[in-house]
Scaffold this active site. Structure first.
Site, PDB file in Angstrom:
ATOM      1  N   ASN A  44       0.823  -1.205   0.000  1.00  0.00           N
ATOM      2  CA  ASN A  44       0.000   0.000   0.000  1.00  0.00           C
ATOM      3  C   ASN A  44       0.861   1.261   0.000  1.00  0.00           C
ATOM      4  O   ASN A  44       1.935   1.310   0.606  1.00  0.00           O
ATOM      5  CB  ASN A  44      -1.056   0.000   1.117  1.00  0.00           C
ATOM      6  N   ILE A  45       0.364   2.248  -0.713  1.00  0.00           N
ATOM      7  CA  ILE A  45       1.079   3.517  -0.889  1.00  0.00           C
ATOM      8  C   ILE A  45       0.112   4.640  -0.536  1.00  0.00           C
ATOM      9  O   ILE A  45      -0.880   4.862  -1.250  1.00  0.00           O
ATOM     10  CB  ILE A  45       1.555   3.666  -2.353  1.00  0.00           C
ATOM     11  N   GLU A  46       0.387   5.303   0.586  1.00  0.00           N
ATOM     12  CA  GLU A  46      -0.556   6.318   1.075  1.00  0.00           C
ATOM     13  C   GLU A  46      -0.149   7.723   0.617  1.00  0.00           C
ATOM     14  O   GLU A  46       0.911   7.928   0.014  1.00  0.00           O
ATOM     15  CB  GLU A  46      -0.638   6.221   2.601  1.00  0.00           C
ATOM     16  N   CYS A  55      -4.219   0.641  -2.310  1.00  0.00           N
ATOM     17  CA  CYS A  55      -4.048  -0.603  -1.556  1.00  0.00           C
ATOM     18  C   CYS A  55      -2.983  -1.507  -2.188  1.00  0.00           C
ATOM     19  O   CYS A  55      -2.692  -1.412  -3.392  1.00  0.00           O
ATOM     20  CB  CYS A  55      -5.354  -1.393  -1.524  1.00  0.00           C
ATOM     21  N   GLU A  57      -3.196  -4.615  -2.962  1.00  0.00           N
ATOM     22  CA  GLU A  57      -3.740  -5.476  -4.020  1.00  0.00           C
ATOM     23  C   GLU A  57      -3.752  -4.744  -5.354  1.00  0.00           C
ATOM     24  O   GLU A  57      -3.334  -5.266  -6.387  1.00  0.00           O
ATOM     25  CB  GLU A  57      -5.174  -5.905  -3.680  1.00  0.00           C
ATOM     26  N   CYS A  88     -10.441  -4.737   0.587  1.00  0.00           N
ATOM     27  CA  CYS A  88     -11.511  -3.737   0.497  1.00  0.00           C
ATOM     28  C   CYS A  88     -12.341  -3.938  -0.768  1.00  0.00           C
ATOM     29  O   CYS A  88     -11.956  -4.648  -1.696  1.00  0.00           O
ATOM     30  CB  CYS A  88     -10.917  -2.325   0.537  1.00  0.00           C
ATOM     31  N   CYS A  91     -10.764  -3.026  -4.227  1.00  0.00           N
ATOM     32  CA  CYS A  91      -9.811  -4.034  -4.722  1.00  0.00           C
ATOM     33  C   CYS A  91     -10.534  -5.274  -5.229  1.00  0.00           C
ATOM     34  O   CYS A  91     -10.116  -5.890  -6.209  1.00  0.00           O
ATOM     35  CB  CYS A  91      -8.814  -4.401  -3.629  1.00  0.00           C
TER      36      CYS A  91
HETATM   37  N1  THU Z   1      -5.298  -1.604   2.734  1.00  0.00           N
HETATM   38  C1  THU Z   1      -4.733  -2.407   1.782  1.00  0.00           C
HETATM   39  O1  THU Z   1      -3.673  -2.083   1.222  1.00  0.00           O
HETATM   40  N2  THU Z   1      -5.345  -3.583   1.500  1.00  0.00           N
HETATM   41  C2  THU Z   1      -6.419  -4.082   2.182  1.00  0.00           C
HETATM   42  O2  THU Z   1      -6.851  -5.188   1.886  1.00  0.00           O
HETATM   43  C3  THU Z   1      -7.036  -3.283   3.254  1.00  0.00           C
HETATM   44  C4  THU Z   1      -6.557  -1.892   3.380  1.00  0.00           C
HETATM   45  C5  THU Z   1      -4.584  -0.370   3.101  1.00  0.00           C
HETATM   46  C6  THU Z   1      -5.187   0.940   2.693  1.00  0.00           C
HETATM   47  C7  THU Z   1      -4.540   1.878   3.690  1.00  0.00           C
HETATM   48  O3  THU Z   1      -3.236   2.217   3.223  1.00  0.00           O
HETATM   49  C8  THU Z   1      -4.368   1.032   4.949  1.00  0.00           C
HETATM   50  O4  THU Z   1      -4.454  -0.310   4.507  1.00  0.00           O
HETATM   51  C9  THU Z   1      -5.434   1.284   6.009  1.00  0.00           C
HETATM   52  O5  THU Z   1      -6.707   1.216   5.481  1.00  0.00           O
END
Ligand code: THU
Length: 134
Positions: A44-46, A55, A57, A88, A91
């Site tokens: 994941n890259i925020e 996310c 995925e 989520c 995804c």
């Molecule tokens: N996130 C994912 O990368 N994959 C998931 O299946 C659930 C949520 C990430 C999004 C965000 O960066 C962090 O988790 C918190 O929601």
């Protein structure tokens, strides 16, 4: 567990170390495997503008698809959830776009239980290309 599956899990677990998560501090890792056996690592890259976060995925799918990959055989997702992580909704819709309904998905959390599921179990009665005319 087979050698390949162990490798896919390791790729997903290692991805968590590379996640860019300064806001949630919640790293997620993914390993998307092509039918030819190639693996694409996702994390994941925020962003400071939170809604732009991507996310793990979708990172894996977009990396693979942007390299020309279209055929996938397995997805592994790992996160620090008490039970196997639950991808989520956004995804899941992306998974439906590129994967056969019966494709296996392995989900892992901190309890160490490996949940084996499928694309169609994750998103039943989904909207997809089959619903569009032509
Ligand atoms: N996130 C994912 O990368 N994959 C998931 O299946 C659930 C949520 C990430 C999004 C965000 O960066 C962090 O988790 C918190 O929601």
């Amino acid at each position: 567990m087979g050698k390949a599956k162990k490798e896919w899990l390791d790729v997903a677990i290692a991805a968590m170390d590379k996640a860019y998560v300064p806001y949630s501090h919640f790293p997620v890792g993914a390993c998307l495997v092509t039918k030819s056996g190639k693996v694409y690592q996702g994390l994941n890259i925020e962003n400071a503008s939170f809604g732009l976060s991507n996310c793990a995925e979708r990172t894996a799918f977009f990396k693979a698809v942007s390299e020309g990959e279209r055929e996938f055989q397995h997805l592994v997702v790992v996160g620090h959830t008490p039970e196997p992580i639950s991808p989520c909704g956004a995804c899941r819709q992306v998974m439906v776009e590129f994967c056969e309904p019966t494709m296996p998905v392995t989900l892992l959390g901190d309890d160490g239980v490996m949940k084996e599921t499928t694309i169609e179990s994750l998103l039943p009665y989904s909207f997809s290309s089959k619903d569009l005319p032509g």
